[in-house]
Enzyme design. Sequence first.
Site, PDB file in Angstrom:
ATOM      1  N   PHE A  14       9.531   1.550   1.266  1.00 22.89           N
ATOM      2  CA  PHE A  14       8.315   0.988   1.821  1.00 22.89           C
ATOM      3  C   PHE A  14       7.743   1.870   2.911  1.00 22.89           C
ATOM      4  O   PHE A  14       8.485   2.385   3.755  1.00 22.89           O
ATOM      5  CB  PHE A  14       8.599  -0.382   2.477  1.00 22.89           C
ATOM      6  CG  PHE A  14       9.070  -1.448   1.545  1.00 22.89           C
ATOM      7  CD1 PHE A  14       8.194  -2.407   1.061  1.00 22.89           C
ATOM      8  CD2 PHE A  14      10.408  -1.516   1.170  1.00 22.89           C
ATOM      9  CE1 PHE A  14       8.630  -3.414   0.210  1.00 22.89           C
ATOM     10  CE2 PHE A  14      10.858  -2.525   0.322  1.00 22.89           C
ATOM     11  CZ  PHE A  14       9.973  -3.471  -0.158  1.00 22.89           C
ATOM     12  N   ASP A  15       6.425   1.980   2.921  1.00 21.66           N
ATOM     13  CA  ASP A  15       5.741   2.355   4.146  1.00 21.66           C
ATOM     14  C   ASP A  15       5.651   1.071   4.964  1.00 21.66           C
ATOM     15  O   ASP A  15       5.282   0.023   4.440  1.00 21.66           O
ATOM     16  CB  ASP A  15       4.349   2.899   3.842  1.00 21.66           C
ATOM     17  CG  ASP A  15       3.578   3.189   5.114  1.00 21.66           C
ATOM     18  OD1 ASP A  15       4.091   3.955   5.937  1.00 21.66           O
ATOM     19  OD2 ASP A  15       2.483   2.620   5.283  1.00 21.66           O
ATOM     20  N   ILE A  16       5.987   1.140   6.247  1.00 21.07           N
ATOM     21  CA  ILE A  16       6.160  -0.085   7.033  1.00 21.07           C
ATOM     22  C   ILE A  16       4.874  -0.530   7.714  1.00 21.07           C
ATOM     23  O   ILE A  16       4.439  -1.681   7.595  1.00 21.07           O
ATOM     24  CB  ILE A  16       7.262   0.119   8.096  1.00 21.07           C
ATOM     25  CG1 ILE A  16       8.585   0.521   7.413  1.00 21.07           C
ATOM     26  CG2 ILE A  16       7.437  -1.147   8.927  1.00 21.07           C
ATOM     27  CD1 ILE A  16       9.109  -0.479   6.415  1.00 21.07           C
TER      28      ILE A  16
END
Length: 259
Positions: A14-16
């Site tokens: 994931f990109d957070i």
Amino acid sequence: MAPFDLRSFKGIFFDIYATLIDWESGIYPQLLKLSQKLPAGDPRRDDTPETRKTLLQMYAANEKIVEHDNPTLAYPKILESVYDRIAAALGVPDAANDADRVAFGKSIGEWPAFPDTVEAMKVLAKHYKLFVLSNVDNESFGRTLAGPLKGVHWDGIYTAEQIGSYKPNPRNYEYVVNKLKTDFGISKDETLMVAQNLDIDHASAKALGFRPAVWIARYAGNAAMGGDREELEAKGLIDLGAAYETLGEMAEAVERAFA
């Protein structure tokens, strides 16, 4: 091309910030505070949708430049530099000496999670190994993990500080591929990227040969930052396997797929 099948993946990275964390709501109030130092009568002092879009787009453009030029600079210092550049572009006097700049650099752990994030991640953890790939330093992510993401399980956390560069440098994505293969036996073909950001993460995923990824279309697909879907698809720069407005929607789709 085979149809998109959520059951065919073993690991998700994931990109957070923008995907799990509502960074626009975290960033904007502080940039508005900066623009409100402008002289009375300047329309950029006003809290309007136009001001919000302008300031956030200034943030996104400057962040890319600063990260590219300073690949090993800690993320709080990246934020401070971005703040200085926006202050200069706005013409705000003496902003570089303002304590607000330092506070902006330290603010990342205070940016809120989207309301669906934590429960959705608990659902996804039942079916996949879960990983972080984020353009932050370890300490800043630790504050996010202890605060807005408390209760979320991660199998691996990979930050720009660990890797020594910022996305969209290909080595950041290659780092994830190598770690998942070596440490978890998960191949690149079994790895799914989930991100809101189109012009960095999704463009990189396609360029680097990942399978079509999942777009979380936060802000109903009208985010101030992250790129324009129609434009990027028209140029052939992104390839979306699926799109959901929230991570909660994706979690529901996963539960149906595995039922």
